[in-house]
Every structure is written in C-alpha cells, then in structure tokens.
Design a protein around this motif. Structure first.
Motif: not given
Length: 225
Positions: A32-48
């Motif tokens: 199982a590989i849960p994905v955090t998408l860019a700009g959301v969750g733990e990656r919220v600082d990665e911009g729009d």
C-alpha cells in the motif's frame, strides 16, 4: 498475487487519511502506497500545484511496482483517471468518484471558491453536512480538523486531459450514492458518470464520503475484492 495499491486522497487531505486502510491491506499481504499530492497535507508548502502535477505524483508513486491498482477518492479520481491512461496498471478503483471525461474540472463539481487562492478546507461539522460526514466519530472529525490543509486552486481549475490510450478495468465503490441513484444519473447523462462504461463494476459501501475513516475494514476488503 500480491497487488500494489496506490491510494490517492481527495481535497485537503494527505496520504495519512489512508493509514487505517493501508494497514489492513498490508496485513493481508499486499503493498500500500498512500500518496500526498503536491500543495496538500504534508506538502502544503509546495505551492499552487496543478492537476498535471498531481498526475505526475501518482505516476511517480507507482514507478517500479507491478500489479498496480490506482485508487482515487473524490477529487483524487481526476488525476487517477489521467495516470491510468498513461502507465500500465492492473485496474482502477474510484471511491465515491468516477472516470470523468476529458475537459472536466473539479471546479465544475460544486460551488466555486470565493477566490483564486488556495481552497480552504471544509469546517467538518456534521450538523451542517450530515450526508457527507455520516459515520465519522469524534476522533475522526478531530483528526480531519487538525490535519486538513488548504488545497491548490490550480488543480481544481485545470481541465482533465487523459493524454494516453490505456484503458484498464475499473471499479466504483459508492458510499454516498446508492446503486439506484447511479443508474438514474447515468441514464440522464449526468457528467459525473458520463465516461463510465457498462463494464465498470459498482459496489455499494453505504456510509459518508470518507469511508477510509468511517469504514476502513470494509473498504479494504472491497479494494482487495
């Protein structure tokens, strides 16, 4: 046969929302590989980040794995649809989502945001939204309020472009739609199910819109089935 489940959340949530489901899949012998998408969750600082970036996130998560099952919840169904057209996967599972047609935007699915800035998370108040938030206990609601983040506007404004020709088998797990409602919406040509062929397997999991929190055991079983 061991399968690799790439688990893609909907808006405002990181891969953490799949933790309980992922634990059950792994206990059954799958990956199982849960994905955090860019700009959301733990990656919220990665911009729009836009929708294409989210497709790239999913493709990268699946890289090097075999027997890949892409699982897209809610908004996650959009980038999963594009990713499944570009890389070989064994099947696609939509959780309270669907294989939307090219040109569809998440922005078209509900009330428009008040601005073109990051989309703020919902308040997670069951009294205001008893259908979508059905089945969530106090712990789950507290977790959602604590860990949900803004969601990048560009990803909800960009139209879906599959950009590929692969067409793997697909399934739909319906939580807030009954099977009868889905049949009626398909007959009426509703865009939410416009790209869904007769070969799509539909399974009911009656609960709220976040079954990975309200019914993780049943959802994991349906994914494996």
């Amino acid at each position: 046969m061991t399968e690799t489940f790439v688990l893609v959340p909907g808006m405002w949530l990181g891969g953490w929302v799949w933790d309980a489901v992922a634990q059950r899949l792994r206990a059954a012998g799958d990956r199982a590989i849960p994905v955090t998408l860019a700009g959301v969750g733990e990656r919220v600082d990665e911009g729009d980040a836009d929708l294409e970036q989210h497709v790239a996130d999913i493709v990268a998560a699946a890289e090097g794995s075999s027997n890949v099952v892409l699982v897209g919840h809610s908004y996650g169904g959009l980038p999963v649809t594009a990713a499944a057209a570009r890389i070989p996967v064994s099947r696609v599972v939509y959780v309270d989502s669907g294989p939307l047609p090219d040109g569809t935007r998440q922005l078209d699915m509900g009330p428009p945001p008040e601005s073109t800035g990051p989309v703020p998370p919902r308040p997670w108040e069951p009294a205001d939204d008893p259908v979508l938030l059905a089945g969530l206990d106090d712990d789950a609601l507290s977790l959602l309020r604590k860990r949900s983040t803004t969601h990048p506007y560009a990803s909800v404004a960009q139209p879906l472009r599959r950009g590929g020709a692969l067409n793997p088998p697909a399934s739909l797990i319906a939580s807030t739609f009954s099977l009868e409602q889905i049949a009626q919406m398909r007959a009426a040509g509703h865009p939410f199910f416009a790209a869904m062929g007769d070969d799509v397997v539909i399974r009911a999991l009656p609960t709220g819109h976040w079954p990975m929190l309200s019914e993780p055991s049943r959802l994991a079983s349906l994914l494996r089935a």
